[in-house]
Design a protein around this motif. Sequence first.
Motif, PDB file in Angstrom:
ATOM      1  N   ASP A  88       2.735   6.457  60.982  1.00 29.62           N
ATOM      2  CA  ASP A  88       3.174   4.909  60.525  1.00 29.62           C
ATOM      3  C   ASP A  88       2.558   4.023  60.813  1.00 29.62           C
ATOM      4  N   LEU A  89       2.244   3.255  62.326  1.00 36.23           N
ATOM      5  CA  LEU A  89       1.510   2.458  62.868  1.00 36.23           C
ATOM      6  C   LEU A  89       0.382   2.585  63.310  1.00 36.23           C
ATOM      7  N   GLY A  90      -0.025   3.976  63.684  1.00 40.36           N
ATOM      8  CA  GLY A  90      -1.742   4.153  64.289  1.00 40.36           C
ATOM      9  C   GLY A  90      -0.914   4.195  65.847  1.00 40.36           C
ATOM     10  N   ALA A  91       0.068   4.528  66.335  1.00 48.46           N
ATOM     11  CA  ALA A  91       0.015   3.818  67.060  1.00 48.46           C
ATOM     12  C   ALA A  91      -0.421   5.237  68.663  1.00 48.46           C
ATOM     13  N   VAL A  92      -0.827   4.818  69.940  1.00 49.30           N
ATOM     14  CA  VAL A  92      -1.350   6.218  70.479  1.00 49.30           C
ATOM     15  C   VAL A  92      -1.043   6.450  71.752  1.00 49.30           C
ATOM     16  N   PRO A  93      -0.713   7.366  71.338  1.00 47.09           N
ATOM     17  CA  PRO A  93       0.963   7.656  72.839  1.00 47.09           C
ATOM     18  C   PRO A  93       0.054   7.064  74.540  1.00 47.09           C
ATOM     19  N   ALA A  94      -1.611   7.931  74.012  1.00 50.20           N
ATOM     20  CA  ALA A  94      -1.702   8.340  75.113  1.00 50.20           C
ATOM     21  C   ALA A  94      -3.146   7.452  76.106  1.00 50.20           C
ATOM     22  N   ARG A  95      -2.323   6.295  76.244  1.00 52.88           N
ATOM     23  CA  ARG A  95      -2.460   4.559  75.860  1.00 52.88           C
ATOM     24  C   ARG A  95      -3.178   4.925  77.779  1.00 52.88           C
ATOM     25  N   PRO A  96      -4.012   4.570  77.806  1.00 48.74           N
ATOM     26  CA  PRO A  96      -4.303   4.806  79.993  1.00 48.74           C
ATOM     27  C   PRO A  96      -4.083   4.031  80.681  1.00 48.74           C
ATOM     28  N   SER A  97      -3.941   3.809  81.632  1.00 49.43           N
ATOM     29  CA  SER A  97      -3.542   2.832  82.864  1.00 49.43           C
ATOM     30  C   SER A  97      -3.369   3.241  83.996  1.00 49.43           C
ATOM     31  N   TRP A  98      -4.435   2.299  84.740  1.00 46.74           N
ATOM     32  CA  TRP A  98      -5.319   2.539  85.840  1.00 46.74           C
ATOM     33  C   TRP A  98      -4.021   2.785  87.656  1.00 46.74           C
ATOM     34  N   GLU A  99      -4.779   3.317  88.162  1.00 41.87           N
ATOM     35  CA  GLU A  99      -3.911   3.321  89.263  1.00 41.87           C
ATOM     36  C   GLU A  99      -4.487   1.684  90.696  1.00 41.87           C
ATOM     37  N   PRO A 100      -4.178   0.604  90.868  1.00 40.32           N
ATOM     38  CA  PRO A 100      -4.639  -0.461  90.953  1.00 40.32           C
ATOM     39  C   PRO A 100      -5.601  -0.110  92.409  1.00 40.32           C
ATOM     40  N   ALA A 101      -5.269   0.338  93.490  1.00 42.39           N
ATOM     41  CA  ALA A 101      -6.003   0.746  94.217  1.00 42.39           C
ATOM     42  C   ALA A 101      -7.451   1.430  93.427  1.00 42.39           C
ATOM     43  N   GLY A 102      -7.221   1.806  91.918  1.00 44.16           N
ATOM     44  CA  GLY A 102      -8.556   2.380  91.553  1.00 44.16           C
ATOM     45  C   GLY A 102      -8.717   4.104  91.360  1.00 44.16           C
TER      46      GLY A 102
END
Length: 362
Positions: A176-190
């Motif tokens: 419906d919206l093209g919303a990809v659930p796999a949006r990544p997010s980095w650990e703050p320390a990298g």
Amino acid sequence: EDEGTPVGTRQMTFSTGDDRSPEWSASGDSILYVAEGYGDLARSDGVVLSVPRVGGLAEAVFTVLQPDRALGPAILAPAIEPGSRRIAYVQLIPGGETVCEADAASCDATDSLPPPPRLQGGRLRVRTPGATSPADHDPTVAIEFDGVELDGSRHPFGLPGVWITLLHPFQRLYNDLGAVPARPSWEPAGGRLVTSDGLRLLTWRPGDPAATPIPGSEEGTYPAWSPDGSRIAFTRLDRGPELTTSCQHIVFGQTGSFVACVEERTQWPIGRAMIVLISPGGGETIPVTEGSDPTWSPDGSWIYFSRSDGIWRISPQSGVEERIPGADGGLEPAISPDGRELAFVIRDAEGKGDVWVVPLPR
């Protein structure tokens, strides 16, 4: 300014296509976002652009991967690593399994048949700024999205099998919206990323051959790592009542009609979306509030998220909630590194988005 709209609110993009997925640069002087092509840039469902924080012309970020006038694979959901400024991004795999290409369907249920799952597979990649090599040289991990499988053990009408399709809530959101659930997010320390395959959260260190599931994160999507690294906020999508439909897909020709494909589909309506917390190692989850698209303030004192009426924030310590002025109808919130401004997406009646920025209340 209109009444109730903070001074400094501004529209950042003006494309006729769909602009989405804002992400602030590490310095905070620009905003990355995903567009449906732009001028002479690559014709694609996902071109990563950067626009100055003060406004101005957008520029391509991945000029090697998405050159002018080229038709290339979409690059989605960019995420910048703290410190190194490496960019994680998602590429969906074109093609894949095709479910029942036929003219009509005769089903044993009275409900209308929605489109089958379109999200089937992808790649999470990490790219170093200035890299000139092809995308296949970037550290990569495969992500498989549950939804389409051919059961070759059954052969009705002499067919090669029966298509089994599972229309999960995350599949509906993508359709419906093209919303990809796999949006990544980095650990703050990298070093590590958290992502999702639509049914659970996964952590991955670039260079490792596979991602690691987080126990207890079932139905987890759109994760966001907290600034202190101790927690991950994510969206948990509740499922509505299960419905199974069996269909015979029929082809009509000059010599008559015949069954070209048999599909058995199980589908779940999208229920309530909840913001939930979990530790990176998994275990017990803590429900926070109703909403989706969580992101943290730089100091960790607020979690920003979207609801149907706009962008909100909640204190994970006290539970106090506040609605953000000037962000009515907003989606996909992203906080500037200095914590002063919020970038978000507003969609029009046709579902096309533009990126906006609003100052944040103190």
